[in-house]
Design a protein around this motif. Structure first.
Motif, PDB file in Angstrom:
ATOM      1  N   UNK A   1      14.092  -5.129  39.129  1.00 17.84           N
ATOM      2  CA  UNK A   1      13.946  -4.194  40.244  1.00 17.84           C
ATOM      3  C   UNK A   1      15.053  -4.384  41.277  1.00 17.84           C
ATOM      4  N   UNK A   2      15.434  -5.637  41.495  1.00 22.68           N
ATOM      5  CA  UNK A   2      16.493  -5.919  42.459  1.00 22.68           C
ATOM      6  C   UNK A   2      17.812  -5.267  42.043  1.00 22.68           C
ATOM      7  N   UNK A   3      18.126  -5.404  40.731  1.00 20.54           N
ATOM      8  CA  UNK A   3      19.384  -4.844  40.235  1.00 20.54           C
ATOM      9  C   UNK A   3      19.358  -3.320  40.355  1.00 20.54           C
ATOM     10  N   UNK A   4      18.186  -2.759  40.071  1.00 19.40           N
ATOM     11  CA  UNK A   4      18.037  -1.303  40.161  1.00 19.40           C
ATOM     12  C   UNK A   4      18.289  -0.832  41.589  1.00 19.40           C
ATOM     13  N   UNK A   5      17.754  -1.587  42.549  1.00 17.83           N
ATOM     14  CA  UNK A   5      17.954  -1.237  43.964  1.00 17.83           C
ATOM     15  C   UNK A   5      19.424  -1.324  44.347  1.00 17.83           C
ATOM     16  N   UNK A   6      20.084  -2.371  43.838  1.00 13.33           N
ATOM     17  CA  UNK A   6      21.515  -2.527  44.135  1.00 13.33           C
ATOM     18  C   UNK A   6      22.304  -1.343  43.600  1.00 13.33           C
ATOM     19  N   UNK A   7      21.989  -0.954  42.359  1.00  9.19           N
ATOM     20  CA  UNK A   7      22.666   0.180  41.767  1.00  9.19           C
ATOM     21  C   UNK A   7      22.400   1.437  42.599  1.00  9.19           C
ATOM     22  N   UNK A   8      21.165   1.532  43.081  1.00 11.21           N
ATOM     23  CA  UNK A   8      20.794   2.657  43.934  1.00 11.21           C
ATOM     24  C   UNK A   8      21.650   2.738  45.193  1.00 11.21           C
ATOM     25  N   UNK A   9      21.843   1.592  45.843  1.00 14.41           N
ATOM     26  CA  UNK A   9      22.684   1.570  47.051  1.00 14.41           C
ATOM     27  C   UNK A   9      24.104   2.010  46.746  1.00 14.41           C
ATOM     28  N   UNK A  10      24.651   1.509  45.639  1.00 17.58           N
ATOM     29  CA  UNK A  10      26.032   1.861  45.282  1.00 17.58           C
ATOM     30  C   UNK A  10      26.124   3.365  44.983  1.00 17.58           C
ATOM     31  N   UNK A  11      25.104   3.888  44.281  1.00 22.07           N
ATOM     32  CA  UNK A  11      25.098   5.323  43.994  1.00 22.07           C
ATOM     33  C   UNK A  11      24.948   6.133  45.281  1.00 22.07           C
ATOM     34  N   UNK A  12      24.167   5.598  46.219  1.00 25.25           N
ATOM     35  CA  UNK A  12      23.984   6.282  47.500  1.00 25.25           C
ATOM     36  C   UNK A  12      25.326   6.463  48.198  1.00 25.25           C
ATOM     37  N   UNK A  13      26.131   5.397  48.242  1.00 31.75           N
ATOM     38  CA  UNK A  13      27.449   5.491  48.879  1.00 31.75           C
ATOM     39  C   UNK A  13      28.386   6.396  48.080  1.00 31.75           C
ATOM     40  N   UNK A  14      28.219   6.393  46.750  1.00 27.19           N
ATOM     41  CA  UNK A  14      29.042   7.269  45.916  1.00 27.19           C
ATOM     42  C   UNK A  14      28.744   8.735  46.230  1.00 27.19           C
ATOM     43  N   UNK A  15      27.460   9.057  46.296  1.00 31.09           N
ATOM     44  CA  UNK A  15      27.056  10.448  46.562  1.00 31.09           C
ATOM     45  C   UNK A  15      27.473  10.856  47.971  1.00 31.09           C
ATOM     46  N   UNK A  16      27.273   9.944  48.913  1.00 30.71           N
ATOM     47  CA  UNK A  16      27.674  10.213  50.302  1.00 30.71           C
ATOM     48  C   UNK A  16      29.176  10.515  50.362  1.00 30.71           C
ATOM     49  N   UNK A  17      29.954   9.732  49.627  1.00 29.44           N
ATOM     50  CA  UNK A  17      31.402   9.942  49.573  1.00 29.44           C
ATOM     51  C   UNK A  17      31.753  11.303  48.998  1.00 29.44           C
ATOM     52  N   UNK A  18      31.094  11.658  47.890  1.00 30.04           N
ATOM     53  CA  UNK A  18      31.353  12.952  47.251  1.00 30.04           C
ATOM     54  C   UNK A  18      31.034  14.096  48.225  1.00 30.04           C
ATOM     55  N   UNK A  19      29.922  13.929  48.910  1.00 34.23           N
ATOM     56  CA  UNK A  19      29.463  14.970  49.835  1.00 34.23           C
ATOM     57  C   UNK A  19      30.477  15.166  50.964  1.00 34.23           C
ATOM     58  N   UNK A  20      30.904  14.058  51.568  1.00 35.65           N
ATOM     59  CA  UNK A  20      31.868  14.139  52.664  1.00 35.65           C
ATOM     60  C   UNK A  20      33.221  14.656  52.169  1.00 35.65           C
ATOM     61  N   UNK A  21      33.579  14.286  50.934  1.00 32.42           N
ATOM     62  CA  UNK A  21      34.841  14.746  50.353  1.00 32.42           C
ATOM     63  C   UNK A  21      34.840  16.274  50.258  1.00 32.42           C
ATOM     64  N   UNK A  22      33.678  16.819  49.920  1.00 34.25           N
ATOM     65  CA  UNK A  22      33.525  18.267  49.800  1.00 34.25           C
ATOM     66  C   UNK A  22      33.683  18.948  51.154  1.00 34.25           C
ATOM     67  N   UNK A  23      33.248  18.254  52.201  1.00 30.87           N
ATOM     68  CA  UNK A  23      33.282  18.840  53.545  1.00 30.87           C
ATOM     69  C   UNK A  23      34.643  18.658  54.231  1.00 30.87           C
ATOM     70  N   UNK A  24      35.464  17.737  53.679  1.00 35.72           N
ATOM     71  CA  UNK A  24      36.762  17.464  54.312  1.00 35.72           C
ATOM     72  C   UNK A  24      37.718  18.643  54.161  1.00 35.72           C
TER      73      UNK A  24
END
Lengths: 125, 234
Positions: A1-24
């Motif tokens: 579960x811990x590893x899954x959460x870590x992966x989740x955080x990394x994906x969260x920042x990835x998605x956030x980056x993609x989203x902001x990239x679209x708005x730039x």
């Protein structure tokens, strides 16, 4: 579960980056924005290192394999490559070697000028 | 029979992992460039796909899963960066100088060859962008009117060459400093160079990951000038 959460955080920042990239207004890749945001979060303590460390380290240590599928894609560009293959080979070889030597030497010389007395940085285990 | 085997994403996934693992073991035993896991697995997979007449798209069903991880892996470079932040803080003038001079030198070398081979501006745009990480390379090359498939090809060729040649060049030219090596790998061979830098050490990896960003920014800034430079040279 811990590893899954870590992966989740990394994906969260990835998605956030993609989203902001679209708005730039200009082109900055989402992965780069995500990296900067994750760095700022870690640096200023918004996110603890333990929340991403294990999965993130696993990903970066196995980075080379991630480029295999894209590189295999060269097979569909055979014609274009075949028509100028030797020019590609010469230009890539010369320019890539030149850049790496110039960058490396510039930094070494500049570092020595700025810190003439300090011993060379040795890597920590 | 072939379709049952290949029409599942597991095919591309398994093929990539197996080919890469074999390359890894071969390279440990015989450290020749041809056995570099990346090069070995790409050559093996392309050969197998052609031999058994399997489409790239079929391979990509599984390959895509691996390819997708490039973004989270790039984001994760922040971890290495944070752990080695003190090196950046101390040496940022040298690093910025290196990346800046490297970017300009690369552009001049490319211009020279474009004149030598009489390549047109589209081809120039593709070559100009080849040291940048794929995602930035495509947008820079597009903005200059480059050919997308050629750009991707050149980015991969550069990354492969850089990550293989890097350690040899450092030995030949006596570049021993981990920061200099890391930035050279990231600046010359983008994320593929960084994957090599991470193998060399943590400081190398952090500096290399950082220089992908810095180099990307440098090329984005230089891009508007290059069309002008191109016309000036002809």
């Amino acid at each position: 579960m811990k590893l899954l959460q870590q992966f989740g955080w990394i994906l969260f920042y990835s998605v956030l980056g993609e989203l902001l990239s679209y708005l730039m207004p200009f082109a900055v890749p989402g992965s780069v924005i995500g990296m900067i945001l994750l760095f700022l979060s870690l640096h200023f303590g918004l996110l603890k290192m333990e929340k991403v460390e294990a999965v993130g380290t696993w990903l970066t240590q196995n980075m080379a394999i991630l480029f295999v599928p894209a590189a295999v894609g060269l097979m569909i560009h055979f014609e274009l490559i075949a028509s100028i293959w030797w020019q590609i080979a010469i230009i890539s070889l010369v320019s890539t070697s030149a850049v790496m030597i110039i960058v490396g030497k510039t930094i070494e010389i500049s570092k020595k000028r700025r810190h003439p007395s300090s011993p060379k940085e040795t890597e920590e285990a | 029979m072939k379709e049952i085997l290949t029409n599942t994403p597991m095919f591309g996934l398994l093929l990539t992992i197996v080919a890469y693992t074999i390359g890894h073991h071969l390279h440990n035993r015989w450290p020749y460039p041809i056995f570099t896991p990346l090069i070995f697995s790409v050559i093996t997979i392309i050969s197998l796909l052609i031999l058994f007449d399997i489409e790239y798209e079929t391979f990509l069903l599984g390959g895509e899963f691996i390819h997708t991880l490039i973004t989270p892996a790039t984001v994760s470079l922040a971890i290495i960066l944070e752990k080695n932040f003190r090196y950046l803080k101390k040496h940022y003038p040298s690093i910025l100088l290196g990346v800046g001079i490297g970017t300009i030198a690369h552009t001049l070398v490319i211009l020279f060859f474009m004149i030598l081979f009489k390549f047109d501006q589209q081809v120039f745009a593709s070559f100009f962008s080849k040291s940048i990480t794929t995602a930035i390379a495509i947008s820079v090359s597009d903005s200059l009117g480059g050919i997308e498939s050629l750009t991707i090809t050149l980015v991969i060729v550069t990354g492969t060459l850089g990550s293989v040649l890097g350690p040899l060049l450092f030995k030949l030219t006596h570049i021993t400093d981990p920061i200099a090596q890391g930035v050279a790998l990231g600046s010359g061979a983008h994320a593929m160079g960084t994957s090599k830098a991470i193998e060399l050490g943590d400081v190398h990896g952090a500096m290399s990951g950082l220089s992908i960003i810095l180099t990307g920014i440098a090329y984005v800034l230089l891009a508007p000038l290059t069309n002008f430079m191109y016309y000036l040279s002809f």
